[in-house]
Design a protein around this motif. Structure first.
Motif, mmCIF file in Angstrom:
data_model
loop_
_atom_site.group_PDB
_atom_site.id
_atom_site.type_symbol
_atom_site.label_atom_id
_atom_site.label_comp_id
_atom_site.label_asym_id
_atom_site.label_seq_id
_atom_site.Cartn_x
_atom_site.Cartn_y
_atom_site.Cartn_z
ATOM 1 N N GLU A 536 0.804 -1.230 0.000
ATOM 2 C CA GLU A 536 0.000 0.000 0.000
ATOM 3 C C GLU A 536 0.831 1.272 0.000
ATOM 4 O OE1 GLU A 536 -2.555 0.268 3.376
ATOM 5 O OE2 GLU A 536 -1.147 -0.737 4.690
ATOM 6 N N THR A 537 2.169 1.146 -0.072
ATOM 7 C CA THR A 537 3.002 2.349 -0.106
ATOM 8 C C THR A 537 3.997 2.363 -1.266
ATOM 9 O OG1 THR A 537 4.626 1.354 1.397
ATOM 10 C CG2 THR A 537 2.855 2.656 2.395
ATOM 11 N N GLN A 538 4.314 1.209 -1.839
ATOM 12 C CA GLN A 538 5.390 1.125 -2.832
ATOM 13 C C GLN A 538 4.859 0.723 -4.201
ATOM 14 O OE1 GLN A 538 8.682 -1.319 -1.564
ATOM 15 N NE2 GLN A 538 9.484 -1.563 -3.641
ATOM 16 N N SER A 539 5.248 1.462 -5.219
ATOM 17 C CA SER A 539 4.913 1.086 -6.591
ATOM 18 C C SER A 539 5.927 0.063 -7.090
ATOM 19 C CB SER A 539 4.913 2.316 -7.499
ATOM 20 O OG SER A 539 6.201 2.910 -7.507
ATOM 21 N N TYR A 540 5.622 -0.532 -8.248
ATOM 22 C CA TYR A 540 6.567 -1.497 -8.818
ATOM 23 C C TYR A 540 6.757 -1.215 -10.296
ATOM 24 C CZ TYR A 540 8.871 -5.712 -10.401
ATOM 25 O OH TYR A 540 9.771 -6.571 -10.962
ATOM 26 N N ASN A 541 8.000 -1.150 -10.719
ATOM 27 C CA ASN A 541 8.372 -1.009 -12.119
ATOM 28 C C ASN A 541 9.425 -2.060 -12.431
ATOM 29 O OD1 ASN A 541 7.079 1.711 -13.071
ATOM 30 N ND2 ASN A 541 7.966 2.136 -11.039
ATOM 31 N N GLY A 542 9.122 -2.938 -13.367
ATOM 32 C CA GLY A 542 10.070 -3.996 -13.669
ATOM 33 C C GLY A 542 9.638 -4.800 -14.875
ATOM 34 N N THR A 543 10.133 -6.013 -14.961
ATOM 35 C CA THR A 543 9.880 -6.894 -16.099
ATOM 36 C C THR A 543 9.273 -8.197 -15.616
ATOM 37 O OG1 THR A 543 11.752 -5.972 -17.319
ATOM 38 C CG2 THR A 543 10.950 -8.125 -18.028
ATOM 39 N N ILE A 544 8.244 -8.659 -16.324
ATOM 40 C CA ILE A 544 7.663 -9.974 -16.075
ATOM 41 C C ILE A 544 8.141 -10.917 -17.172
ATOM 42 C CG2 ILE A 544 5.537 -11.322 -16.069
ATOM 43 C CD1 ILE A 544 4.131 -9.013 -14.762
ATOM 44 N N LYS A 579 9.989 -18.185 -23.574
ATOM 45 C CA LYS A 579 9.427 -17.349 -22.517
ATOM 46 C C LYS A 579 9.106 -15.969 -23.070
ATOM 47 C CE LYS A 579 11.860 -19.773 -18.794
ATOM 48 N NZ LYS A 579 12.785 -19.641 -17.640
ATOM 49 N N ILE A 580 8.049 -15.366 -22.545
ATOM 50 C CA ILE A 580 7.589 -14.067 -23.039
ATOM 51 C C ILE A 580 7.777 -13.035 -21.941
ATOM 52 C CG2 ILE A 580 5.565 -12.794 -23.857
ATOM 53 C CD1 ILE A 580 4.563 -15.467 -25.017
ATOM 54 N N GLU A 581 8.356 -11.893 -22.302
ATOM 55 C CA GLU A 581 8.621 -10.874 -21.284
ATOM 56 C C GLU A 581 8.162 -9.501 -21.745
ATOM 57 O OE1 GLU A 581 13.070 -9.360 -21.416
ATOM 58 O OE2 GLU A 581 13.028 -11.557 -21.274
ATOM 59 N N TRP A 582 7.730 -8.702 -20.763
ATOM 60 C CA TRP A 582 7.277 -7.338 -21.032
ATOM 61 C C TRP A 582 7.451 -6.494 -19.775
ATOM 62 C CZ3 TRP A 582 4.186 -11.539 -20.240
ATOM 63 C CH2 TRP A 582 3.241 -11.480 -19.221
ATOM 64 N N LYS A 583 7.426 -5.198 -19.981
ATOM 65 C CA LYS A 583 7.569 -4.257 -18.871
ATOM 66 C C LYS A 583 6.226 -4.058 -18.174
ATOM 67 C CE LYS A 583 11.924 -3.168 -19.712
ATOM 68 N NZ LYS A 583 13.006 -3.521 -18.757
ATOM 69 N N VAL A 584 6.284 -3.880 -16.866
ATOM 70 C CA VAL A 584 5.071 -3.623 -16.097
ATOM 71 C C VAL A 584 5.334 -2.460 -15.144
ATOM 72 C CG1 VAL A 584 5.679 -5.293 -14.287
ATOM 73 C CG2 VAL A 584 3.301 -4.648 -14.618
ATOM 74 N N SER A 585 4.322 -1.633 -14.960
ATOM 75 C CA SER A 585 4.401 -0.521 -14.023
ATOM 76 C C SER A 585 3.078 -0.461 -13.256
ATOM 77 C CB SER A 585 4.662 0.799 -14.763
ATOM 78 O OG SER A 585 4.714 1.879 -13.848
#
Length: 598
Positions: A536-544, A579-585
């Protein structure tokens, strides 16, 4: 929430897995669809309900406009908490006028009304459930009176059953009638928590003790059988004590308390089915371990699923935002072949992260998931995050409906959850970390074993020979003959992390981030992924990085990754391993649904 369980992290990364995941569940029940005889909605039109009290705040009545608003908000059903005292103010004198009005208003809005029958409710409902003319009360093991009637009191039980039967008969042909929630005891926690000031358990009223002495010879047949099992030397049934917590024979009384729950649920379900074939639901609440689990409250999940299977009913999982509950109940729905309805009951501390957890867990019971329930409407004005939850519930409905058309791709490893051991425990706080243990393992490694119970193994509901390995969480190999036989030819493990060589992660995230819950459901060549940032306080930016082979699919040819809500195409790449990868925010407490087309 239970305190966080600390997992043992493997020192080496498991690589080179060469096994393939079967497309279908390994359990006996067909995963294609729920029991045909259960009254369930269409796969494309699941239940989407709101729960309301019998009146609004300060006794204000519900109106045409309230039901019309719920229909506009996308609801197709409304659960109403019945006030027994308003329906039956005196024994045998019924007043259905308000219920008739609600039925007519719901039908006018093209809604169905589902009646929640409660024998005993929370404090503010005292004087309503049970009504004032029910005066008997249960007693805890240390002598402190409880709020609910004695479990085995004949007078209050007969009155409660009559109230349910008379009410159902009155409304069952009404176009606004949808179905029934059956319950017995305190709220949806059966024996309930200990009364204020008590450190024991309920079930010690005179009527309960009398029932205990009737049960003993039925269960054990002879006093010799009881003596052999419990290593005692009683001469007569009357010599057997009434054990209390801390006594050596307390597990014997626990056995009686669990029997009491199953007997009552069977009795009222049989009664309801004599009066209607409409949807029948059981609301499960409390916990799967610790002081709100079956050792205190008698709320053993297996009891609910067994009775639901028998009477073609639906289990309603309260607190579905609790990840450990959702994992276990989703697996139980599939292994029992029983439909599951999810319910969100917000915690008072106001964690906004509960919203994405609740929404994301809908896929964990697929294909036996039949919808959602929101508790409680209207959202209290002073609890803002519940209003935010209601808004999300409305906005995500059409997208989440697609998620449960698929199936959850479980992998051929079984984790035996010691529910029977918990239920019959002499310890009133057994395995307090169990839900968090299941949750942390799944979140960290993103693998999908089958979560089964020791009760299922003991009764032969689940065949262990279908699994590559079994995790014996409760160290029960000595008391489960099927597990002992399995161990002769298969690995039986003691810890969850020991199962990793037999499992294949379906997703990885970089940077690593355990609060990101990812639930996959597979529909043909499509995969639906719910992404829930449970922070509830931290966002996430990365790759799945998603592995189609881990869910039984072959990745070749054209593919696409789409935001299922907006329809926006997401740039993605495929590795040589497929494997399939993409960015998520995702923002804090953020939620997203991805459609992966292969």
């Amino acid at each position: 929430m239970p305190r966080r369980y600390k997992l043992l992290i493997l020192g080496a990364i498991i690589t080179g897995l060469t096994w393939s995941v079967p497309l279908l569940s390994a359990l006996k029940v067909s995963p294609d669809r729920p029991d045909k005889e259960a009254v369930i909605p269409s796969r494309n039109h699941p239940f989407w309900w709101a729960q309301i009290d019998f009146t609004k705040a300060h006794g204000v009545l519900w109106s045409d406009s309230d039901f019309a608003r719920l229909a506009r908000d996308g609801m197709n059903g409304v659960e109403i908490n019945m006030d027994w005292a308003d329906i039956e103010p005196q024994r045998g004198r019924f007043d259905f006028r308000l219920l008739d009005r609600y039925m007519a208003e719901a039908a006018k809005a093209h809604l169905k009304l589902y009646l929640l029958f409660w024998e005993s409710l929370w404090g503010q409902k005292q004087g309503k459930n049970p009504p004032p003319w029910i005066t008997e009360r249960d007693v805890a093991s240390d002598g402190i009176p409880a709020m609910e009637p004695p479990w085995w009191d004949e007078r209050s039980r007969r009155a409660y059953f009559d109230y349910m039967a008379r009410t159902i008969d009155h409304v069952k042909n009404n176009p606004g009638f949808g179905g029934v929630y059956g319950s017995y005891g305190w709220l949806d926690s059966e024996w309930g928590a200990a009364p204020k000031g008590s450190h024991g358990v309920t079930g010690y009223a005179t009527a309960d003790i009398q029932a205990y002495y009737r049960w003993l010879p039925r269960e054990y047949k002879t006093i010799g059988n009881l003596n052999r099992q419990w290593h005692t030397s009683y001469a007569r049934w009357s010599d057997v004590p009434v054990p209390r917590p801390g006594d050596p024979l307390f597990p014997l009384y626990q056995q009686f308390r669990q029997y009491s729950v199953e007997e009552a649920f069977d009795a009222f379900s049989r009664l309801i089915r004599q009066h209607t074939d409409a949807p029948l639901l059981y609301s499960w609440g409390g916990g799967i371990s610790g002081s709100i689990g079956p050792s205190v409250q008698g709320n053993d999940p297996d009891t609910f699923f067994r009775i639901a299977k028998k009477y073609h009913a639906i289990v309603n999982l309260d607190d579905v935002d609790t990840t450990g509950f959702a994992l276990l109940f989703g697996s139980l729905a599939r292994s029992y072949g029983v439909p599951l309805l999810n319910e969100w009951t917000p915690w008072r501390k106001g964690q906004v992260l509960e919203i994405p957890q609740w929404l994301g867990h809908i896929g964990l019971a697929a294909p036996y998931e039949v919808g959602e329930d929101f508790f409680i409407y209207p959202p209290p004005a002073h609890r803002i995050y519940i209003a935010e939850g209601w808004k999300a519930y409305k906005e995500w409905r059409s997208t989440l409906v697609k998620v449960i058309r698929g199936r959850l791709p479980e992998q051929p490893v079984a984790v035996i959850v010691p529910m029977r051991k918990v239920s019959l425990s002499a310890d009133l706080n057994p395995y307090p970390d169990l839900p968090q243990q299941l949750s942390d393992f799944w979140r960290h490694y993103r693998v999908l074993p089958h979560f089964v119970t020791d009760e299922q193994v003991l009764r032969g509901i689940v065949r262990l020979d279908q699994f590559r390995a079994v995790v014996d969480l409760g160290n029960e190999i000595g008391t489960l003959p099927a597990l002992k036989a399995y161990a002769a030819t298969h690995p039986v493990l003691k810890r969850l992390d020991q199962a990793l060589p037999y499992l294949r992660p379906y997703a990885e995230v970089a940077p690593a981030y355990d609060p990101l819950e990812i639930v996959p459901t597979v529909e043909g060549r499509n995969v639906w992924l719910t992404l829930a940032n449970c922070n509830e306080t931290q966002s996430y930016n990365g790759t799945i990085v998603f592995d189609p082979a881990a869910v039984g699919l072959h990745s070749a040819g054209a593919f696409s990754v789409v935001d299922a809500k907006s329809g926006r195409q997401i740039q993605a790449d495929r590795s040589v391993e497929g494997k399939i990868e993409w960015k998520v925010s995702l923002p804090h407490a953020g939620f997203q649904v991805i459609e992966l087309k292969l």
